[in-house]
Design a protein around this motif. Structure first.
Motif, short mmCIF file in Angstrom:
data_model
loop_
_atom_site.label_atom_id
_atom_site.label_comp_id
_atom_site.label_asym_id
_atom_site.label_seq_id
_atom_site.Cartn_x
_atom_site.Cartn_y
_atom_site.Cartn_z
N GLY A 83 2.58 2.26 -3.55
CA GLY A 83 1.70 3.38 -3.88
C GLY A 83 2.35 4.74 -3.69
O GLY A 83 1.73 5.76 -3.94
N GLU A 84 3.61 4.72 -3.25
CA GLU A 84 4.37 5.96 -3.02
C GLU A 84 3.56 6.97 -2.21
O GLU A 84 3.49 8.15 -2.53
CB GLU A 84 4.84 6.55 -4.34
N VAL A 85 2.97 6.48 -1.12
CA VAL A 85 2.15 7.33 -0.26
C VAL A 85 3.05 8.21 0.58
O VAL A 85 4.03 7.76 1.18
CB VAL A 85 1.22 6.47 0.64
N LEU A 132 -5.81 0.28 2.18
CA LEU A 132 -6.33 -1.01 1.74
C LEU A 132 -7.72 -0.83 1.14
O LEU A 132 -8.03 -1.36 0.07
CB LEU A 132 -6.37 -1.99 2.91
N GLU A 133 -8.54 -0.05 1.82
CA GLU A 133 -9.89 0.22 1.32
C GLU A 133 -9.86 0.89 -0.05
O GLU A 133 -10.64 0.54 -0.94
CB GLU A 133 -10.62 1.11 2.34
N GLU A 134 -8.96 1.83 -0.25
CA GLU A 134 -8.84 2.50 -1.55
C GLU A 134 -8.46 1.51 -2.65
O GLU A 134 -8.91 1.62 -3.77
CB GLU A 134 -7.80 3.62 -1.48
N ASN A 135 -7.61 0.56 -2.31
CA ASN A 135 -7.12 -0.39 -3.31
C ASN A 135 -8.11 -1.50 -3.63
O ASN A 135 -8.18 -1.95 -4.77
CB ASN A 135 -5.79 -1.01 -2.84
N ILE A 136 -8.85 -1.98 -2.64
CA ILE A 136 -9.77 -3.09 -2.91
C ILE A 136 -11.23 -2.66 -2.87
O ILE A 136 -12.12 -3.50 -3.00
CB ILE A 136 -9.53 -4.29 -1.96
N GLY A 137 -11.49 -1.38 -2.76
CA GLY A 137 -12.85 -0.86 -2.69
C GLY A 137 -13.78 -1.32 -3.80
O GLY A 137 -14.94 -1.62 -3.56
N PRO A 138 -13.29 -1.41 -5.06
CA PRO A 138 -14.18 -1.87 -6.13
C PRO A 138 -14.75 -3.27 -5.90
O PRO A 138 -15.74 -3.64 -6.50
CB PRO A 138 -13.29 -1.81 -7.37
N PHE A 139 -14.13 -4.06 -5.02
CA PHE A 139 -14.66 -5.38 -4.68
C PHE A 139 -16.12 -5.28 -4.25
O PHE A 139 -16.93 -6.14 -4.57
CB PHE A 139 -13.81 -5.98 -3.55
N ILE A 160 0.82 -1.22 0.00
CA ILE A 160 0.00 0.00 0.00
C ILE A 160 0.85 1.26 0.00
O ILE A 160 0.68 2.14 -0.85
CB ILE A 160 -0.95 0.01 1.21
N LEU A 161 1.73 1.36 0.97
CA LEU A 161 2.46 2.60 1.16
C LEU A 161 3.67 2.74 0.24
O LEU A 161 3.85 3.79 -0.39
CB LEU A 161 2.92 2.73 2.62
#
Length: 130
Positions: A72-74, A103-110, A68-69
């Protein structure tokens, strides 16, 4: 294709990108295997999310950090400093919350599978593809 994300934790803005699809698949698997799918869904309090995240093994937390971090270069928007645990000295629960929101941003479309929305695998007749 990566999507720009913005996450606000304790009035601090963090920006970055979503991870590649392969990494998102791994995140979805990690979330499923560790009982996080319902935690990163909408409507769960920050306290509930932090408690669930704190129950994870450090190996899982480290892998989520990488996916994630780092990938994703957060970074913190105010000074563009990459996110690390020491940014949250005395408030490490906010670090866990940032991981969960990432995590929510990355798998949200689920969650679109539930509603048959775009990207949810629904075909033209409205049936879920097997």
């Amino acid at each position: 294709m990566a999507r720009k994300i913005e996450i606000i934790i304790n009035n601090e803005v963090f920006i970055g990108d979503t991870a590649p699809a392969r990494d998102q698949l791994e995140m979805l698997t990690i979330a499923s295997q560790n009982g996080l799918l319902m935690v990163v869904g909408k409507g769960i309090s920050d306290m509930g999310v932090a408690v669930a995240m704190s129950s994870l093994d450090m190996q899982v937390i480290d892998r989520l950090k990488e996916l994630i971090l780092k990938k994703g270069e957060v970074c913190r928007e105010s000074d563009k400093v990459p996110v690390s645990e020491n940014m949250f000295d005395g408030n490490t629960f906010n670090y866990l919350l940032l991981l969960a929101r990432g995590l929510e941003e990355n798998i949200g479309p689920f969650w679109n599978l539930n509603n048959g929305e775009e990207g949810g695998g629904e075909n033209e007749r409205g049936a879920i593809q097997q």
